[in-house]
Design an enzyme around this catalytic site. Structure first.
Site, PDB file in Angstrom:
ATOM      1  N   GLU A  92     -39.023 -67.985 -68.225  1.00  0.00           N
ATOM      2  CA  GLU A  92     -40.095 -66.996 -68.216  1.00  0.00           C
ATOM      3  C   GLU A  92     -41.187 -67.364 -69.223  1.00  0.00           C
ATOM      4  O   GLU A  92     -40.907 -67.773 -70.354  1.00  0.00           O
ATOM      5  CB  GLU A  92     -39.498 -65.636 -68.573  1.00  0.00           C
ATOM      6  CG  GLU A  92     -40.495 -64.497 -68.720  1.00  0.00           C
ATOM      7  CD  GLU A  92     -39.846 -63.215 -69.215  1.00  0.00           C
ATOM      8  OE1 GLU A  92     -40.444 -62.144 -69.001  1.00  0.00           O
ATOM      9  OE2 GLU A  92     -38.745 -63.280 -69.794  1.00  0.00           O
ATOM     10  N   LYS A 135     -43.634 -59.934 -62.248  1.00  0.00           N
ATOM     11  CA  LYS A 135     -42.593 -59.127 -62.866  1.00  0.00           C
ATOM     12  C   LYS A 135     -42.874 -57.646 -62.630  1.00  0.00           C
ATOM     13  O   LYS A 135     -43.996 -57.172 -62.853  1.00  0.00           O
ATOM     14  CB  LYS A 135     -42.529 -59.433 -64.361  1.00  0.00           C
ATOM     15  CG  LYS A 135     -41.344 -58.841 -65.096  1.00  0.00           C
ATOM     16  CD  LYS A 135     -41.295 -59.375 -66.528  1.00  0.00           C
ATOM     17  CE  LYS A 135     -40.115 -58.893 -67.311  1.00  0.00           C
ATOM     18  NZ  LYS A 135     -40.078 -59.451 -68.684  1.00  0.00           N
ATOM     19  N   CYS A 177     -36.476 -61.920 -65.522  1.00  0.00           N
ATOM     20  CA  CYS A 177     -35.852 -61.364 -66.717  1.00  0.00           C
ATOM     21  C   CYS A 177     -35.447 -59.901 -66.527  1.00  0.00           C
ATOM     22  O   CYS A 177     -34.448 -59.615 -65.892  1.00  0.00           O
ATOM     23  CB  CYS A 177     -36.769 -61.554 -67.928  1.00  0.00           C
ATOM     24  SG  CYS A 177     -35.913 -61.407 -69.519  1.00  0.00           S
ATOM     25  N   SER A 182     -34.975 -64.328 -73.189  1.00  0.00           N
ATOM     26  CA  SER A 182     -34.068 -63.300 -73.718  1.00  0.00           C
ATOM     27  C   SER A 182     -33.593 -63.705 -75.104  1.00  0.00           C
ATOM     28  O   SER A 182     -32.804 -64.649 -75.238  1.00  0.00           O
ATOM     29  CB  SER A 182     -32.871 -63.123 -72.778  1.00  0.00           C
ATOM     30  OG  SER A 182     -31.986 -62.142 -73.266  1.00  0.00           O
ATOM     31  N   LYS A 219     -25.149 -60.174 -77.168  1.00  0.00           N
ATOM     32  CA  LYS A 219     -26.146 -60.172 -76.093  1.00  0.00           C
ATOM     33  C   LYS A 219     -25.639 -60.929 -74.866  1.00  0.00           C
ATOM     34  O   LYS A 219     -25.911 -60.526 -73.731  1.00  0.00           O
ATOM     35  CB  LYS A 219     -27.441 -60.805 -76.611  1.00  0.00           C
ATOM     36  CG  LYS A 219     -28.628 -60.735 -75.650  1.00  0.00           C
ATOM     37  CD  LYS A 219     -29.137 -59.319 -75.480  1.00  0.00           C
ATOM     38  CE  LYS A 219     -30.442 -59.250 -74.707  1.00  0.00           C
ATOM     39  NZ  LYS A 219     -31.589 -59.757 -75.461  1.00  0.00           N
ATOM     40  N   GLY A 279     -27.932 -69.410-108.885  1.00  0.00           N
ATOM     41  CA  GLY A 279     -26.513 -69.460-109.181  1.00  0.00           C
ATOM     42  C   GLY A 279     -25.731 -68.383-108.457  1.00  0.00           C
ATOM     43  O   GLY A 279     -24.518 -68.319-108.560  1.00  0.00           O
ATOM     44  N   ASP A 326     -26.580 -65.516-102.540  1.00  0.00           N
ATOM     45  CA  ASP A 326     -27.652 -65.453-101.546  1.00  0.00           C
ATOM     46  C   ASP A 326     -28.491 -66.724-101.531  1.00  0.00           C
ATOM     47  O   ASP A 326     -28.743 -67.312-100.472  1.00  0.00           O
ATOM     48  CB  ASP A 326     -28.552 -64.241-101.807  1.00  0.00           C
ATOM     49  CG  ASP A 326     -27.810 -62.927-101.665  1.00  0.00           C
ATOM     50  OD1 ASP A 326     -26.979 -62.813-100.750  1.00  0.00           O
ATOM     51  OD2 ASP A 326     -28.058 -62.013-102.472  1.00  0.00           O
ATOM     52  N   SER A 327     -28.955 -67.153-102.699  1.00  0.00           N
ATOM     53  CA  SER A 327     -29.760 -68.370-102.733  1.00  0.00           C
ATOM     54  C   SER A 327     -28.923 -69.585-102.356  1.00  0.00           C
ATOM     55  O   SER A 327     -29.437 -70.544-101.759  1.00  0.00           O
ATOM     56  CB  SER A 327     -30.408 -68.565-104.107  1.00  0.00           C
ATOM     57  OG  SER A 327     -29.442 -68.675-105.138  1.00  0.00           O
ATOM     58  N   ASN A 386     -39.201 -56.739-114.094  1.00  0.00           N
ATOM     59  CA  ASN A 386     -39.941 -57.233-112.942  1.00  0.00           C
ATOM     60  C   ASN A 386     -40.941 -58.316-113.310  1.00  0.00           C
ATOM     61  O   ASN A 386     -41.305 -59.145-112.454  1.00  0.00           O
ATOM     62  CB  ASN A 386     -40.659 -56.067-112.244  1.00  0.00           C
ATOM     63  CG  ASN A 386     -39.696 -55.193-111.461  1.00  0.00           C
ATOM     64  OD1 ASN A 386     -38.584 -55.606-111.146  1.00  0.00           O
ATOM     65  ND2 ASN A 386     -40.115 -53.973-111.141  1.00  0.00           N
ATOM     66  N   GLU A 410     -30.145 -55.776 -99.591  1.00  0.00           N
ATOM     67  CA  GLU A 410     -31.218 -55.679-100.578  1.00  0.00           C
ATOM     68  C   GLU A 410     -32.543 -55.316 -99.922  1.00  0.00           C
ATOM     69  O   GLU A 410     -33.309 -54.498-100.453  1.00  0.00           O
ATOM     70  CB  GLU A 410     -31.343 -57.009-101.321  1.00  0.00           C
ATOM     71  CG  GLU A 410     -30.128 -57.362-102.157  1.00  0.00           C
ATOM     72  CD  GLU A 410     -30.189 -58.768-102.725  1.00  0.00           C
ATOM     73  OE1 GLU A 410     -29.362 -59.084-103.598  1.00  0.00           O
ATOM     74  OE2 GLU A 410     -31.058 -59.555-102.305  1.00  0.00           O
TER      75      GLU A 410
END
Length: 551
Positions: free
Chosen positions: A45, A113, A149, A175, A181, A293, A296-297, A373, A402
């Site tokens: 598509e 469509k 689709c 899709s 899915k 350290g 996540d990173s 911060n 987060e």
């Protein structure tokens, strides 16, 4: 009448807006089909424009150029198999999502469509006009129906095609992936096969586009819902499918059957592919990220290495006096394990300069979150300076937990161009780290083995912006936080639903408040890989200013 029909399926990766590049990919697939003796070469598509092109496709100069490129492609493919390719079409003042059938040097049929999706990441009702229900098109003496689709998710289009003579169904799709899915698609397509009694070929595109990832996974169903062919997920491929005419109608010949991996692996592959394509399609070859350290990173660094190779990933440790010795050791170990370039850039001198500059203005005020911060924003400033100087895209590393509650500093650690773990809750980050240490696949460019140190995974999470800081000082423990967020965000539930599930009402109220007041941060955050049906961006659109609270 022909008793055999060969269909070449191009499960490949277009780029939004790259009409020439997409046409070249289509032509290459057509040549492969030509060499294989195909009767029809099919592309997904809206392939010529790339998908999801959003409002770009409404721009007259763009959709007219796309239509012109399809017409030229038809001429380029005049001698050989027919070509079916998705793209826009205009009739009068109406703009359609169309499937163009090219043969003998021209476009001989167009399927418009009918059902336009208007939920989740889709806004087709405001972009396209709805086409009328139509009949099949002919390739040689074979009549093919192509619900485009969303049209295959409803009974009426497929039934109309069957009633007007379609001999099998070819469904072109754009899709995008989210967990579960594939099973949803398969069940919908089995329903169409059972209703019509026709074989069905489900063709999906592959590749990343902004937050969306198209996972391929194309398949072929015979009457009664039996799978004859299943293509791999997250991989570009061109496959040839044969159908044979029998006394009971057309049947697909059994062919390749690629086993699909579990959800953890699919999520990881989605994050790798989306980052790789986001960089490639936006013109970046290298990335950098702040390596703290923490977990996540570390996982973002691993994803980046698996996407583009260790030589193209710069990891930067930016310590302050609050950075622990084990964080220094762990960050360096992660970079060494992955084979990345590693820079050590202390921020104390810069922080002293900034606090000194602000001291006359802040005199008489106690130190608070402001000073914390400043550290994060200084790191963002330094990383963006390196990004500008070296031409490397800065990656952000905030997980979904987060991002949901705003446990990140805007213009600080939120600075950057892409966030592959934006839709991955913190508890899933831990599991993903363990999975990556235990698994390696051919599509990963990084090293096999335990690349993420166990101590990084096991230690209590901390932003290390003040002495002895822990994430749990400000938030419920992550298993509790994530469970509440899954109810409030993924299930669109209420405080009452959280309480009914066994969670403390005050915890749920706190999380809900943080979720709503952090909307302005998410509005300005980097895009990131969509893994769920309720990812932050197009799946969940809330006002920035919002006084509603329940419970």
């Amino acid at each position: 009448m022909a008793d055999r029909f060969r269909l070449t399926l191009a499960q490949i990766n277009p780029t939004v807006g790259d009409l020439e590049g997409n046409a070249a990919l289509a032509l290459d697939a057509w040549k492969q089909g030509c060499d294989a003796g195909a009767d029809l070469v099919a592309l997904p598509e809206m392939f010529i424009t790339g998908y999801n092109a959003q409002d770009l496709v409404m721009k007259p100069s763009f959709h007219l150029a796309a239509i012109e490129r399809i017409e030229q492609l038809a001429k380029d493919c005049a001698d050989g198999p027919a070509l079916a390719i998705g793209g826009p079409w205009v009739e009068g003042t109406e703009l359609f999502n169309a499937y163009h059938i090219c043969s003998g040097g021209r476009v001989v049929s167009r399927v418009l469509k009918h059902h336009l999706p208007n939920y989740a990441v889709f806004d087709e009702v405001r972009i396209f006009d709805s086409g009328a229900l139509g009949g099949p098109y002919a390739v040689g003496n074979t009549r093919i129906g192509s619900p485009v689709c969303e049209d295959a998710w409803y009974e009426d289009v497929a039934e109309t095609l069957a009633e007007t003579g379609a001999e099998f169904l070819l469904v072109p799709n754009g899709s995008p992936y989210h967990r579960g899915k594939y099973e949803t698609r398969l069940n919908k397509m089995i329903a169409r096969v059972v209703e019509t009694g026709l074989p069905l070929i489900y063709l999906n595109m592959v590749g990343g586009q902004d937050d969306q990832v198209f996972d391929g996974g194309s398949f072929v169903l015979n009457p009664h819902g039996r799978i004859a062919v299943q293509l791999p997920v997250f991989e570009s491929c061109v496959a040839h499918v044969d159908l044979e005419r029998t006394d009971d109608g057309w049947q697909a010949v059994k062919g390749d059957f690629a086993q699909h991996p579990d959800t953890r692996e699919q999520d990881y592959h989605a994050m790798v592919l989306s980052l790789r394509d986001y960089l490639r399609k936006s013109g970046f070859r290298k990335v950098l990220l702040g390596l703290s350290g923490g977990v996540d990173s570390a996982i973002v660094a691993a994803i980046a290495v698996d996407a583009i190779g260790a030589d193209n990933v710069r990891c930067v440790m930016l310590p302050s006096e609050y950075t622990s010795e084990h964080s220094l050791e762990d960050a360096k170990q992660v970079a060494e394990n992955l084979g990345c370039h590693y820079d050590f850039v202390p921020i104390s001198e810069g922080r002293d300069a900034i606090t000194g500059t602000l001291a006359p203005l802040f005199e008489g005020y106690a130190e608070d979150l402001t000073e914390e911060n400043i550290q994060s924003r200084l790191r963002g400033l330094l990383l963006m300076a390196m990004s500008n100087k070296f031409g490397e895209m800065l990656l952000t590393t905030g997980n979904k937990s987060e991002v949901a509650v705003g446990y990140a500093t805007i213009y600080g650690d939120m600075a950057g161009g892409y966030n592959p773990i934006k839709d991955l809750y913190k508890t899933d980050v831990f599991e993903t780290c363990r999975w990556r240490n235990a698994n390696h696949r051919d599509w990963m460019m990084g090293k096999p083995g335990e690349v993420l140190p166990q101590r990084v995974i096991d230690k209590p999470p901390s932003a290390e912006l003040r002495a002895d800081q822990k994430d749990s000082d400000s938030l419920p423990d992550y298993p509790v936080l994530d469970a509440i967020l899954r109810i409030l965000v993924d299930e669109d539930g209420s405080i009452g639903d959280c309480v009914a599930a066994g969670y403390d009402r005050e915890d749920a109220r706190k999380v809900q408040g943080l979720l709503y007041v952090s909307e302005y941060k998410r509005f300005q955050s980097a895009p990131g890989t969509r893994l769920s049906p309720r990812a932050f961006w197009l799946d969940r659109r809330y006002p920035i200013v919002n006084r509603w609270r329940d419970g």
